[in-house]
Scaffold this motif. Sequence first.
Motif, PDB file in Angstrom:
ATOM      1  N   MET A 100      10.371  13.305 -10.670  1.00  0.00           N
ATOM      2  CA  MET A 100       9.043  13.085 -10.252  1.00  0.00           C
ATOM      3  C   MET A 100       8.033  11.911 -10.079  1.00  0.00           C
ATOM      4  SD  MET A 100       9.494  13.947  -7.192  1.00  0.00           S
ATOM      5  CE  MET A 100       8.357  15.816  -6.421  1.00  0.00           C
ATOM      6  N   ALA A 101       8.326  11.710 -12.407  1.00  0.00           N
ATOM      7  CA  ALA A 101       7.357  10.562 -12.295  1.00  0.00           C
ATOM      8  C   ALA A 101       7.949   9.659 -12.469  1.00  0.00           C
ATOM      9  CB  ALA A 101       7.197  11.260 -13.841  1.00  0.00           C
ATOM     10  N   SER A 102       9.748   9.786 -13.008  1.00  0.00           N
ATOM     11  CA  SER A 102      10.993   8.723 -12.985  1.00  0.00           C
ATOM     12  C   SER A 102      10.302   7.967 -11.623  1.00  0.00           C
ATOM     13  CB  SER A 102      11.854   8.810 -12.958  1.00  0.00           C
ATOM     14  OG  SER A 102      12.197   9.347 -14.281  1.00  0.00           O
ATOM     15  N   VAL A 159       2.219   2.109  -3.436  1.00  0.00           N
ATOM     16  CA  VAL A 159       1.240   2.960  -4.605  1.00  0.00           C
ATOM     17  C   VAL A 159       0.710   4.597  -4.092  1.00  0.00           C
ATOM     18  CG1 VAL A 159      -0.893   3.149  -5.110  1.00  0.00           C
ATOM     19  CG2 VAL A 159      -0.035   0.774  -4.746  1.00  0.00           C
ATOM     20  N   ALA A 164       3.154  11.919  -7.984  1.00  0.00           N
ATOM     21  CA  ALA A 164       2.835  12.435  -9.542  1.00  0.00           C
ATOM     22  C   ALA A 164       2.311  13.386  -8.971  1.00  0.00           C
ATOM     23  CB  ALA A 164       1.927  11.672  -9.742  1.00  0.00           C
ATOM     24  N   ASP A 165       1.170  13.786  -7.988  1.00  0.00           N
ATOM     25  CA  ASP A 165       0.383  15.003  -7.037  1.00  0.00           C
ATOM     26  C   ASP A 165       1.671  16.102  -7.117  1.00  0.00           C
ATOM     27  OD1 ASP A 165      -2.036  14.136  -7.032  1.00  0.00           O
ATOM     28  OD2 ASP A 165      -2.260  14.245  -5.067  1.00  0.00           O
ATOM     29  N   PHE A 185       3.393   6.625  -5.016  1.00  0.00           N
ATOM     30  CA  PHE A 185       3.185   6.727  -6.605  1.00  0.00           C
ATOM     31  C   PHE A 185       2.699   8.166  -6.838  1.00  0.00           C
ATOM     32  CE2 PHE A 185       0.648   6.646  -9.875  1.00  0.00           C
ATOM     33  CZ  PHE A 185       1.400   6.386 -10.640  1.00  0.00           C
ATOM     34  N   TYR A 186       1.302   8.133  -5.953  1.00  0.00           N
ATOM     35  CA  TYR A 186       0.187   9.155  -6.397  1.00  0.00           C
ATOM     36  C   TYR A 186       0.577  10.325  -5.368  1.00  0.00           C
ATOM     37  CZ  TYR A 186      -2.579   5.797  -8.751  1.00  0.00           C
ATOM     38  OH  TYR A 186      -3.533   6.383  -9.869  1.00  0.00           O
ATOM     39  N   MET A 227       6.240   1.902  -8.610  1.00  0.00           N
ATOM     40  CA  MET A 227       5.162   0.805  -8.864  1.00  0.00           C
ATOM     41  C   MET A 227       6.256  -0.271  -9.267  1.00  0.00           C
ATOM     42  SD  MET A 227       1.938   1.783  -8.680  1.00  0.00           S
ATOM     43  CE  MET A 227       1.345   0.261  -9.378  1.00  0.00           C
ATOM     44  N   TYR A 266       0.857  -1.169   0.484  1.00  0.00           N
ATOM     45  CA  TYR A 266      -0.190  -0.407  -0.016  1.00  0.00           C
ATOM     46  C   TYR A 266       0.840   1.646   0.235  1.00  0.00           C
ATOM     47  CZ  TYR A 266      -3.863   3.089   0.392  1.00  0.00           C
ATOM     48  OH  TYR A 266      -4.737   4.034   0.101  1.00  0.00           O
ATOM     49  N   ALA A 273       8.337   8.019  -9.226  1.00  0.00           N
ATOM     50  CA  ALA A 273       6.781   7.300  -9.357  1.00  0.00           C
ATOM     51  C   ALA A 273       6.350   6.002  -9.648  1.00  0.00           C
ATOM     52  CB  ALA A 273       5.341   8.717  -9.717  1.00  0.00           C
ATOM     53  N   ALA A 274       7.183   5.852 -11.182  1.00  0.00           N
ATOM     54  CA  ALA A 274       7.152   4.646 -11.589  1.00  0.00           C
ATOM     55  C   ALA A 274       8.343   3.948 -11.075  1.00  0.00           C
ATOM     56  CB  ALA A 274       7.791   4.572 -13.127  1.00  0.00           C
ATOM     57  N   TYR A 313       6.508  -2.172  -6.359  1.00  0.00           N
ATOM     58  CA  TYR A 313       4.868  -2.548  -5.832  1.00  0.00           C
ATOM     59  C   TYR A 313       4.268  -4.186  -6.254  1.00  0.00           C
ATOM     60  CZ  TYR A 313      -0.229  -4.145  -6.279  1.00  0.00           C
ATOM     61  OH  TYR A 313      -1.674  -4.230  -6.531  1.00  0.00           O
ATOM     62  N   GLU A 314       4.762  -4.047  -7.440  1.00  0.00           N
ATOM     63  CA  GLU A 314       4.695  -5.247  -7.919  1.00  0.00           C
ATOM     64  C   GLU A 314       5.760  -6.163  -7.965  1.00  0.00           C
ATOM     65  OE1 GLU A 314       4.860  -4.131 -12.427  1.00  0.00           O
ATOM     66  OE2 GLU A 314       3.851  -2.942 -12.484  1.00  0.00           O
ATOM     67  N   ALA A 356       4.618  16.297  -7.471  1.00  0.00           N
ATOM     68  CA  ALA A 356       5.334  17.119  -9.315  1.00  0.00           C
ATOM     69  C   ALA A 356       4.540  18.134  -9.678  1.00  0.00           C
ATOM     70  CB  ALA A 356       5.097  16.055 -10.421  1.00  0.00           C
TER      71      ALA A 356
END
Lengths: 231, 231
Positions: free
Chosen positions: B59-61, B37, B44-45, B40-41, B67, B34, B63-64, B70-71, B47
């Motif tokens: 920031m996007a990298s 995830v 993204a926010d 991640f959000y 994930m 959790y 966040a990626a 997470y996997e 950024a």
Amino acid sequence: MTSLPRADRATESEKPRLPADHPGVNELFALLAYGEVAAFYRLADEARMAPDLRGRISMASMAAAEMGHYELLRDALQRRGVDVLPAMSKYASALDDYHRLTTPSTWLEALVKTYVGDALAADLYLEIADALPDEVADVVRAALAETGHSQFVVAEVRAAVTSSARQRSRLALWSRRLLGEAITQAQYVLAEHDELVDLVTAGTNGLTQLSAFFDRLQHTHDQRMRELGLL
Amino acid sequence: MTSLPRADRATESEKPRLPADHPGVNELFALLAYGEVAAFYRLADEARMAPDLRGRISMASMAAAEMGHYELLRDALQRRGVDVLPAMSKYASALDDYHRLTTPSTWLEALVKTYVGDALAADLYLEIADALPDEVADVVRAALAETGHSQFVVAEVRAAVTSSARQRSRLALWSRRLLGEAITQAQYVLAEHDELVDLVTAGTNGLTQLSAFFDRLQHTHDQRMRELGLL
């Protein structure tokens, strides 16, 4: 995971290849790179509408895959000696406008946009890649690989439109609007970047082909609407 | 990329290992999942406050990468026969509260939160992982691997606080608040999940160790503030 129908393309023999150092290639990579980052933020934003954790996670995974594609393109641009950020920034307004003008107002609209919008973008770019040498086309194809989540979208949209005719006609209209905005922005981008027009029209006979190209986009868009139960 | 200082841990010989099927392990993985995830959000926010495309991409990298982690955790939970989403949902309120209570108001606050907050979380989790068999501890360590972007944060924060004493004291306060909220939420989570308390206190002597554990978090937090030029 299904493979989406793509625009039928001219056969190999009809298309002369462009050189890998054609100036349009850097522009194409930069456009794609900005598109991936814009898609990342769009997916992260639209996930706010997800009804549950499962939907939020699916959107986050799709967004993360976009950044993987971005990194491929960034690396390819760096290998070509391009200063990545200024090259990408030229395409910010067209892509940001597309997303701004197609902001979904419901979770189903967000799902349809993900499915139809991404596939349309892939059509646009793969069509262009076909005129390019393999070394360049392979980067484009890898960067646009399916993220593996489209089945989730298809199942959810089909279920919604099967149980509601109102949802169905609403989403069908939405889907047409997505196509219209995508073509509008594609035309703006082409009008401002002659190197990209060269890429699109490199096949055979210039403007005739450009019009056939937009016809093919319409055709595969219809196939996708059918897949979603919207046609 | 520097490796961040981690909380000094008890030596191997002092710590008896817990069995891999200890019920706290599923809880730990679900909490971490959790957390990825949510991170991640949050990234993204936050950024949105980035001053330029470069910051937004960094920031996007990051966040990626969350994930990707997470996997790993989702796969490990599935291998252990856990129904992933309901297991994760139990930790939503503590983690969402942490992020809500530490919403940055500037780009620099967002950067400090990324750096200090992620490292603190890593300390919390790695400390626990040390009491676990390698097969379990390896999943935790892989899921918390550095995302490779911390140098970007350190350089930007150091530059800002070197040129402004006001920024420096402001961000030092902010950093202390992050630690406080993290410890508060960690205590809530422990109070509600006895299986996790077992994990934290499995080492030697229960509550004495729990207090030493929070002392170590404070110590490594200070090291990180020094690294950012805030102490």
